[in-house]
Design a protein around this motif. Sequence first.
Motif, PDB file in Angstrom:
ATOM      1  N   THR A 137     -27.801 -14.903 -19.856  1.00  0.00           N
ATOM      2  CA  THR A 137     -27.030 -13.658 -19.933  1.00  0.00           C
ATOM      3  C   THR A 137     -25.802 -13.757 -19.039  1.00  0.00           C
ATOM      4  O   THR A 137     -25.709 -14.644 -18.188  1.00  0.00           O
ATOM      5  N   THR A 138     -24.876 -12.846 -19.246  1.00  0.00           N
ATOM      6  CA  THR A 138     -23.707 -12.778 -18.378  1.00  0.00           C
ATOM      7  C   THR A 138     -23.366 -11.320 -18.090  1.00  0.00           C
ATOM      8  O   THR A 138     -23.720 -10.430 -18.859  1.00  0.00           O
ATOM      9  N   THR A 139     -22.724 -11.106 -16.955  1.00  0.00           N
ATOM     10  CA  THR A 139     -22.356  -9.747 -16.564  1.00  0.00           C
ATOM     11  C   THR A 139     -21.071  -9.364 -17.279  1.00  0.00           C
ATOM     12  O   THR A 139     -20.064 -10.061 -17.158  1.00  0.00           O
ATOM     13  N   VAL A 140     -21.116  -8.291 -18.040  1.00  0.00           N
ATOM     14  CA  VAL A 140     -19.917  -7.919 -18.797  1.00  0.00           C
ATOM     15  C   VAL A 140     -19.112  -6.822 -18.112  1.00  0.00           C
ATOM     16  O   VAL A 140     -18.017  -6.510 -18.532  1.00  0.00           O
ATOM     17  N   ALA A 141     -19.656  -6.207 -17.103  1.00  0.00           N
ATOM     18  CA  ALA A 141     -18.850  -5.265 -16.315  1.00  0.00           C
ATOM     19  C   ALA A 141     -18.977  -5.709 -14.861  1.00  0.00           C
ATOM     20  O   ALA A 141     -18.907  -6.898 -14.576  1.00  0.00           O
ATOM     21  N   LEU A 142     -19.137  -4.772 -13.970  1.00  0.00           N
ATOM     22  CA  LEU A 142     -19.224  -5.137 -12.553  1.00  0.00           C
ATOM     23  C   LEU A 142     -20.672  -5.178 -12.092  1.00  0.00           C
ATOM     24  O   LEU A 142     -21.477  -4.332 -12.467  1.00  0.00           O
ATOM     25  N   ASP A 143     -20.977  -6.172 -11.265  1.00  0.00           N
ATOM     26  CA  ASP A 143     -22.191  -6.064 -10.463  1.00  0.00           C
ATOM     27  C   ASP A 143     -21.848  -5.137  -9.319  1.00  0.00           C
ATOM     28  O   ASP A 143     -20.745  -5.194  -8.765  1.00  0.00           O
ATOM     29  N   TYR A 144     -22.799  -4.312  -8.948  1.00  0.00           N
ATOM     30  CA  TYR A 144     -22.550  -3.453  -7.794  1.00  0.00           C
ATOM     31  C   TYR A 144     -23.818  -3.312  -6.966  1.00  0.00           C
ATOM     32  O   TYR A 144     -24.923  -3.176  -7.491  1.00  0.00           O
ATOM     33  N   SER A 145     -23.614  -3.384  -5.667  1.00  0.00           N
ATOM     34  CA  SER A 145     -24.704  -3.109  -4.755  1.00  0.00           C
ATOM     35  C   SER A 145     -24.084  -2.597  -3.450  1.00  0.00           C
ATOM     36  O   SER A 145     -22.852  -2.482  -3.358  1.00  0.00           O
ATOM     37  N   PHE A 146     -24.913  -2.298  -2.498  1.00  0.00           N
ATOM     38  CA  PHE A 146     -24.344  -1.853  -1.218  1.00  0.00           C
ATOM     39  C   PHE A 146     -25.302  -2.185  -0.092  1.00  0.00           C
ATOM     40  O   PHE A 146     -26.497  -2.438  -0.308  1.00  0.00           O
ATOM     41  N   LEU A 147     -24.734  -2.221   1.100  1.00  0.00           N
ATOM     42  CA  LEU A 147     -25.543  -2.395   2.301  1.00  0.00           C
ATOM     43  C   LEU A 147     -25.389  -1.138   3.130  1.00  0.00           C
ATOM     44  O   LEU A 147     -24.259  -0.695   3.368  1.00  0.00           O
ATOM     45  N   ASN A 148     -26.479  -0.584   3.545  1.00  0.00           N
ATOM     46  CA  ASN A 148     -26.426   0.575   4.448  1.00  0.00           C
ATOM     47  C   ASN A 148     -26.766   0.065   5.839  1.00  0.00           C
ATOM     48  O   ASN A 148     -27.926  -0.185   6.161  1.00  0.00           O
ATOM     49  N   LEU A 149     -25.740  -0.102   6.642  1.00  0.00           N
ATOM     50  CA  LEU A 149     -25.913  -0.699   7.969  1.00  0.00           C
ATOM     51  C   LEU A 149     -25.749   0.389   9.018  1.00  0.00           C
ATOM     52  O   LEU A 149     -24.633   0.697   9.430  1.00  0.00           O
ATOM     53  N   GLU A 150     -26.828   0.964   9.399  1.00  0.00           N
ATOM     54  CA  GLU A 150     -26.835   2.032  10.403  1.00  0.00           C
ATOM     55  C   GLU A 150     -25.850   3.134  10.038  1.00  0.00           C
ATOM     56  O   GLU A 150     -25.067   3.594  10.869  1.00  0.00           O
ATOM     57  N   GLY A 151     -25.856   3.499   8.789  1.00  0.00           N
ATOM     58  CA  GLY A 151     -24.996   4.589   8.341  1.00  0.00           C
ATOM     59  C   GLY A 151     -23.640   4.136   7.822  1.00  0.00           C
ATOM     60  O   GLY A 151     -22.935   4.914   7.186  1.00  0.00           O
ATOM     61  N   SER A 152     -23.266   2.897   8.111  1.00  0.00           N
ATOM     62  CA  SER A 152     -22.012   2.367   7.565  1.00  0.00           C
ATOM     63  C   SER A 152     -22.326   1.701   6.219  1.00  0.00           C
ATOM     64  O   SER A 152     -23.166   0.810   6.143  1.00  0.00           O
ATOM     65  N   ILE A 153     -21.649   2.186   5.207  1.00  0.00           N
ATOM     66  CA  ILE A 153     -21.903   1.648   3.874  1.00  0.00           C
ATOM     67  C   ILE A 153     -20.887   0.549   3.545  1.00  0.00           C
ATOM     68  O   ILE A 153     -19.680   0.753   3.669  1.00  0.00           O
ATOM     69  N   ILE A 154     -21.389  -0.607   3.173  1.00  0.00           N
ATOM     70  CA  ILE A 154     -20.517  -1.676   2.683  1.00  0.00           C
ATOM     71  C   ILE A 154     -20.826  -1.870   1.204  1.00  0.00           C
ATOM     72  O   ILE A 154     -21.970  -2.125   0.820  1.00  0.00           O
ATOM     73  N   HIS A 155     -19.815  -1.702   0.409  1.00  0.00           N
ATOM     74  CA  HIS A 155     -19.981  -1.827  -1.038  1.00  0.00           C
ATOM     75  C   HIS A 155     -19.810  -3.290  -1.440  1.00  0.00           C
ATOM     76  O   HIS A 155     -18.898  -3.971  -0.952  1.00  0.00           O
ATOM     77  N   ILE A 156     -20.673  -3.747  -2.296  1.00  0.00           N
ATOM     78  CA  ILE A 156     -20.606  -5.150  -2.731  1.00  0.00           C
ATOM     79  C   ILE A 156     -20.334  -5.181  -4.234  1.00  0.00           C
ATOM     80  O   ILE A 156     -21.075  -4.568  -5.016  1.00  0.00           O
ATOM     81  N   TYR A 157     -19.281  -5.876  -4.593  1.00  0.00           N
ATOM     82  CA  TYR A 157     -18.904  -5.952  -6.004  1.00  0.00           C
ATOM     83  C   TYR A 157     -18.887  -7.402  -6.486  1.00  0.00           C
ATOM     84  O   TYR A 157     -18.477  -8.306  -5.760  1.00  0.00           O
ATOM     85  N   GLY A 158     -19.324  -7.572  -7.689  1.00  0.00           N
ATOM     86  CA  GLY A 158     -19.152  -8.859  -8.354  1.00  0.00           C
ATOM     87  C   GLY A 158     -18.004  -8.734  -9.324  1.00  0.00           C
ATOM     88  O   GLY A 158     -18.029  -7.891 -10.223  1.00  0.00           O
ATOM     89  N   MET A 159     -16.985  -9.524  -9.115  1.00  0.00           N
ATOM     90  CA  MET A 159     -15.796  -9.416  -9.961  1.00  0.00           C
ATOM     91  C   MET A 159     -16.105 -10.070 -11.312  1.00  0.00           C
ATOM     92  O   MET A 159     -16.644 -11.178 -11.335  1.00  0.00           O
ATOM     93  N   PRO A 160     -15.778  -9.425 -12.396  1.00  0.00           N
ATOM     94  CA  PRO A 160     -16.131 -10.016 -13.695  1.00  0.00           C
ATOM     95  C   PRO A 160     -15.463 -11.373 -13.893  1.00  0.00           C
ATOM     96  O   PRO A 160     -14.286 -11.550 -13.584  1.00  0.00           O
ATOM     97  N   GLY A 161     -16.251 -12.314 -14.412  1.00  0.00           N
ATOM     98  CA  GLY A 161     -15.724 -13.663 -14.604  1.00  0.00           C
ATOM     99  C   GLY A 161     -14.863 -13.811 -15.834  1.00  0.00           C
ATOM    100  O   GLY A 161     -14.018 -14.695 -15.916  1.00  0.00           O
ATOM    101  N   GLN A 162     -15.069 -12.924 -16.796  1.00  0.00           N
ATOM    102  CA  GLN A 162     -14.348 -13.081 -18.060  1.00  0.00           C
ATOM    103  C   GLN A 162     -12.875 -12.712 -17.913  1.00  0.00           C
ATOM    104  O   GLN A 162     -12.541 -11.698 -17.306  1.00  0.00           O
ATOM    105  N   ALA A 163     -12.017 -13.518 -18.523  1.00  0.00           N
ATOM    106  CA  ALA A 163     -10.572 -13.289 -18.416  1.00  0.00           C
ATOM    107  C   ALA A 163     -10.183 -11.929 -18.971  1.00  0.00           C
ATOM    108  O   ALA A 163      -9.279 -11.261 -18.456  1.00  0.00           O
TER     109      ALA A 163
END
Lengths: 180, 327
Positions: free
Chosen positions: A49-75
């Motif tokens: 399979t392949t990701t056709v939109a964005l992967d998204y996740s986040f880290l909650n580090l003591e209340g500070s949110i860091i958003h994690i994105y996977g940039m789509p590979g398709q041109a």
Amino acid sequence: MSAHENYNKLVFAGPVGAGKSTAIAAISETPPVSTEETLSSGAMGDKTTTTVALDYSFLNLEGSIIHIYGMPGQARLGFMRNIVLEGALGVVLLLNGESEEVYNDASYWLRSIREISPQLNVVIGITKTENNPDLSLNELRGSISQIDPKAPILSVDAREEDDMKQLLKILLALHMAQAV
Amino acid sequence: MKDITIAHAGCDEAVLKKLQVSANLFLGEGYSLCFKQWEGTGADILVANPEDAFGYRSADVAHRHGVPLMLITDHKDQYQELINDSSIVVDADQPAGLFFRLVEKLLSKGKTAVQNVVDIGTVPSQQADTATNDDVFPELAALVGVESAMKFGLSNHYVYFLPKKGVCAAASKEDFVAVRDAIRSHEALSFSEVSDSESLTSLKHYVSSEGFFFHSFVGMQDLPRFPNGQVGLTSWPNIKSKKFAAELATLSATLVVTTCNVSDVLESHSAKVANALFYAAHISGLLEVKASEKATVTAMPTAVVDGANAKKHHGGIVGALGKWLGM
């Protein structure tokens, strides 16, 4: 304060099959949100399979949110890259070391990122290197020499949390070195 | 009184006693002889027993670098590769008086060579000379600056150094481990150039060359201090390490953008990690060594991320991330 000054994003970039979704899952506390579709070109090794939109996740580090994105590979989804890179702390560029295109991919993706954000810190993770007799690390260095000759390159396993954390440590060290 | 340093390697106690007697005789000649075990540094003479592994390895290094050499053996024919104009072979049973004469002869023979000899490895003090391309951990000096593939290791375990690709390869992970352990324990390694006809298809495992050498060196208790000078990295070293990730990241982030004085780096960071990185990068061709009489000290960040500082400048995000990463 603009989003740029918040530095609240981490971005995983790279071509299809490099291991972006796997890498994000490796460091996420909760399963990432992604939209997977069956590969139209058939399976690539174990990848079906392949990701056709964005992967998204986040880290909650003591209340500070860091958003994690996977940039789509398709041109065809390239227009989303500007949006994803805005306000990013840095980019983990993952490349498939088994691909014959790894050298071209390295220069293409690094140049693409630099065109959008010239000062953004980028660390390159090369996956699937350990049993690969054809990969030349020096040729890889050569392929990015005109763009960013001293960009960090690290051989990694996208499934390993420790490997992904080492890439993030490099990003952070680069960020702090800029701040000094 | 002129100071002469005689290094010894692999010699038994009887030979050392005879050398000590010779030293006493030299006092009368206006020389002060200092004896020490071979450390790879610029001794005036090396006295080595080639039948001992350490002795042979030391003699080989000394021979290649023009250090006058006294070989203690009665099997001269077996060590022809170590014999040249700057070497003398004597068997261990000879009297101390003869040792004295032979040392005297070697000093005379090696006078020019000794003046020109390049220190080939360890530099124990901070006042050490600036590093040159010949400065390297002596056991692996044969790998520095090579362009063609080299095979090195023990009789049944080999690692292939492929400098054009920037990798080390082996048939099995056990080979990597065995050769790494041999490096750490200063065992004698064999080196040979890999011929074009030699098939490399048996090689199944690949790591970056700097990664292999770093992990070999960082576990050594007695890794010599890297020679002083100004150093920088020409490329980011590809070294995977959970344990040393933060220190490697900080060091590399600085050394890829500027040159730093070796002493300053070793004092402001984990000396063990920095020293191993210097050697690994040097062998792998990633270290730029600048000879400078007076080093320009470049400020080094002493911590990877100062959490409080990061918090102040980045609203807590960077600090929190650093904390999460254990930096």
